[in-house]
Design a protein around this motif. Structure first.
Motif, PDB file in Angstrom:
ATOM      1  N   ILE A  55       1.080  14.950 -12.518  1.00 31.54           N
ATOM      2  CA  ILE A  55      -0.014  14.214 -11.900  1.00 31.54           C
ATOM      3  C   ILE A  55       0.557  12.881 -11.416  1.00 31.54           C
ATOM      4  CG2 ILE A  55      -2.278  13.130 -12.200  1.00 31.54           C
ATOM      5  CD1 ILE A  55      -2.699  15.127 -14.555  1.00 31.54           C
ATOM      6  N   ILE A  56       0.318  12.600 -10.142  1.00 29.83           N
ATOM      7  CA  ILE A  56       0.775  11.347  -9.537  1.00 29.83           C
ATOM      8  C   ILE A  56      -0.452  10.567  -9.109  1.00 29.83           C
ATOM      9  CG2 ILE A  56       2.095  10.301  -7.648  1.00 29.83           C
ATOM     10  CD1 ILE A  56       3.817  11.942  -9.620  1.00 29.83           C
ATOM     11  N   THR A  57      -0.484   9.291  -9.441  1.00 27.27           N
ATOM     12  CA  THR A  57      -1.515   8.401  -8.903  1.00 27.27           C
ATOM     13  C   THR A  57      -0.806   7.209  -8.279  1.00 27.27           C
ATOM     14  OG1 THR A  57      -1.819   7.176 -10.967  1.00 27.27           O
ATOM     15  CG2 THR A  57      -3.257   9.076 -10.615  1.00 27.27           C
ATOM     16  N   THR A  58      -1.362   6.737  -7.176  1.00 26.26           N
ATOM     17  CA  THR A  58      -0.769   5.590  -6.510  1.00 26.26           C
ATOM     18  C   THR A  58      -1.842   4.681  -5.938  1.00 26.26           C
ATOM     19  OG1 THR A  58       0.857   4.860  -4.858  1.00 26.26           O
ATOM     20  CG2 THR A  58      -0.439   6.819  -4.307  1.00 26.26           C
ATOM     21  N   THR A  59      -1.574   3.411  -6.007  1.00 28.29           N
ATOM     22  CA  THR A  59      -2.389   2.361  -5.414  1.00 28.29           C
ATOM     23  C   THR A  59      -1.490   1.147  -5.239  1.00 28.29           C
ATOM     24  OG1 THR A  59      -4.486   1.149  -5.562  1.00 28.29           O
ATOM     25  CG2 THR A  59      -3.217   1.361  -7.601  1.00 28.29           C
ATOM     26  N   THR A  60      -1.906   0.229  -4.406  1.00 29.41           N
ATOM     27  CA  THR A  60      -1.145  -1.007  -4.250  1.00 29.41           C
ATOM     28  C   THR A  60      -1.883  -2.088  -5.024  1.00 29.41           C
ATOM     29  OG1 THR A  60      -0.396  -0.273  -2.082  1.00 29.41           O
ATOM     30  CG2 THR A  60      -0.133  -2.625  -2.596  1.00 29.41           C
ATOM     31  N   HIS A  61      -1.428  -2.328  -6.243  1.00 27.82           N
ATOM     32  CA  HIS A  61      -2.122  -3.250  -7.139  1.00 27.82           C
ATOM     33  C   HIS A  61      -2.280  -4.646  -6.539  1.00 27.82           C
ATOM     34  CE1 HIS A  61      -2.172  -0.363 -10.397  1.00 27.82           C
ATOM     35  NE2 HIS A  61      -0.907  -0.092 -10.130  1.00 27.82           N
ATOM     36  N   ASP A  62      -1.220  -5.145  -5.923  1.00 31.57           N
ATOM     37  CA  ASP A  62      -1.270  -6.496  -5.346  1.00 31.57           C
ATOM     38  C   ASP A  62      -2.339  -6.641  -4.272  1.00 31.57           C
ATOM     39  OD1 ASP A  62       0.832  -7.079  -7.001  1.00 31.57           O
ATOM     40  OD2 ASP A  62       2.352  -7.084  -5.418  1.00 31.57           O
ATOM     41  N   ALA A  63      -2.589  -5.545  -3.533  1.00 31.06           N
ATOM     42  CA  ALA A  63      -3.580  -5.587  -2.452  1.00 31.06           C
ATOM     43  C   ALA A  63      -4.965  -5.170  -2.932  1.00 31.06           C
ATOM     44  CB  ALA A  63      -3.138  -4.684  -1.304  1.00 31.06           C
ATOM     45  N   GLY A  64      -5.025  -4.517  -4.094  1.00 34.64           N
ATOM     46  CA  GLY A  64      -6.314  -4.092  -4.638  1.00 34.64           C
ATOM     47  C   GLY A  64      -6.838  -2.784  -4.069  1.00 34.64           C
ATOM     48  N   GLY A  65      -5.924  -1.909  -3.639  1.00 37.46           N
ATOM     49  CA  GLY A  65      -6.360  -0.617  -3.113  1.00 37.46           C
ATOM     50  C   GLY A  65      -5.243   0.108  -2.388  1.00 37.46           C
ATOM     51  N   ILE A  66      -5.633   0.955  -1.451  1.00 40.56           N
ATOM     52  CA  ILE A  66      -4.686   1.816  -0.759  1.00 40.56           C
ATOM     53  C   ILE A  66      -4.148   1.120   0.498  1.00 40.56           C
ATOM     54  CG2 ILE A  66      -4.376   4.066   0.357  1.00 40.56           C
ATOM     55  CD1 ILE A  66      -4.932   4.139  -2.709  1.00 40.56           C
ATOM     56  N   THR A  67      -2.819   1.164   0.628  1.00 41.26           N
ATOM     57  CA  THR A  67      -2.145   0.587   1.792  1.00 41.26           C
ATOM     58  C   THR A  67      -1.232   1.657   2.406  1.00 41.26           C
ATOM     59  OG1 THR A  67      -0.212  -0.181   0.562  1.00 41.26           O
ATOM     60  CG2 THR A  67      -2.114  -1.694   0.697  1.00 41.26           C
ATOM     61  N   ASP A  68      -0.549   1.274   3.446  1.00 41.63           N
ATOM     62  CA  ASP A  68       0.384   2.181   4.105  1.00 41.63           C
ATOM     63  C   ASP A  68       1.476   2.656   3.146  1.00 41.63           C
ATOM     64  OD1 ASP A  68       1.034   3.488   6.631  1.00 41.63           O
ATOM     65  OD2 ASP A  68       2.850   2.250   6.584  1.00 41.63           O
ATOM     66  N   ASN A  69       1.873   1.832   2.198  1.00 42.48           N
ATOM     67  CA  ASN A  69       2.890   2.247   1.221  1.00 42.48           C
ATOM     68  C   ASN A  69       2.436   3.445   0.400  1.00 42.48           C
ATOM     69  OD1 ASN A  69       4.981   0.572   1.853  1.00 42.48           O
ATOM     70  ND2 ASN A  69       4.591  -0.897   0.230  1.00 42.48           N
ATOM     71  N   ASP A  70       1.160   3.489   0.058  1.00 42.80           N
ATOM     72  CA  ASP A  70       0.643   4.641  -0.694  1.00 42.80           C
ATOM     73  C   ASP A  70       0.711   5.908   0.150  1.00 42.80           C
ATOM     74  OD1 ASP A  70      -0.291   3.246  -3.188  1.00 42.80           O
ATOM     75  OD2 ASP A  70      -1.435   2.150  -1.668  1.00 42.80           O
ATOM     76  N   MET A  71       0.422   5.771   1.435  1.00 41.80           N
ATOM     77  CA  MET A  71       0.501   6.920   2.338  1.00 41.80           C
ATOM     78  C   MET A  71       1.948   7.385   2.494  1.00 41.80           C
ATOM     79  SD  MET A  71      -2.439   7.835   3.206  1.00 41.80           S
ATOM     80  CE  MET A  71      -4.062   7.161   2.976  1.00 41.80           C
ATOM     81  N   LYS A  72       2.875   6.449   2.597  1.00 42.95           N
ATOM     82  CA  LYS A  72       4.297   6.805   2.704  1.00 42.95           C
ATOM     83  C   LYS A  72       4.757   7.524   1.447  1.00 42.95           C
ATOM     84  CE  LYS A  72       5.586   3.108   5.859  1.00 42.95           C
ATOM     85  NZ  LYS A  72       6.273   1.800   5.968  1.00 42.95           N
ATOM     86  N   LEU A  73       4.303   7.074   0.295  1.00 42.24           N
ATOM     87  CA  LEU A  73       4.662   7.722  -0.962  1.00 42.24           C
ATOM     88  C   LEU A  73       4.098   9.143  -1.003  1.00 42.24           C
ATOM     89  CD1 LEU A  73       6.097   6.970  -3.704  1.00 42.24           C
ATOM     90  CD2 LEU A  73       3.801   6.831  -4.600  1.00 42.24           C
ATOM     91  N   ALA A  74       2.853   9.314  -0.584  1.00 39.52           N
ATOM     92  CA  ALA A  74       2.233  10.642  -0.545  1.00 39.52           C
ATOM     93  C   ALA A  74       2.997  11.567   0.399  1.00 39.52           C
ATOM     94  CB  ALA A  74       0.767  10.527  -0.124  1.00 39.52           C
TER      95      ALA A  74
END
Length: 99
Positions: A69-88
């Motif tokens: 199970i993988i979960t991702t979010t950008t903690h510093d931004a407080g939600g989903i950013t382009d980095n999360d999409m790149k990781l996915a």
């Protein structure tokens, strides 16, 4: 990093793969199974390389012996950013080699 809007998240994630967006916790979630523990760990090591290159580190969990199970979010931004999409996208690209 700029937060993505919900409609952009849902639109982009549909093109990436079977990820879920949890709007309450503002995270992307993906679960998959492998044939055994070693294959699951090999996959996680490859994903860790992508995460390190992006300097964006997901939560990675092995359940039972072969379920990841993988979960991702950008903690510093407080939600989903382009980095999360790149990781996915990286996750899905690695997964293609396990078919």
């Amino acid at each position: 990093m700029e937060l993505l809007k919900v409609d952009e998240i849902t639109s982009r994630i549909r093109m990436v793969g079977p990820w879920e967006y949890d709007s309450k916790d503002k995270i992307l979630i993906r679960e998959t199974r492998f044939k055994d523990f070693m294959e699951a760990m090999g996959f996680l090591n490859k994903l860790a390389e992508i995460a390190e290159k992006l300097n964006h580190h997901p939560d990675m969990t092995v359940c039972e012996y072969n379920r990841v199970i993988i979960t991702t979010t950008t903690h510093d931004a407080g939600g989903i950013t382009d980095n999360d999409m790149k990781l996915a996208q990286g996750f899905e690209k690695i997964l293609e080699g396990y078919d």
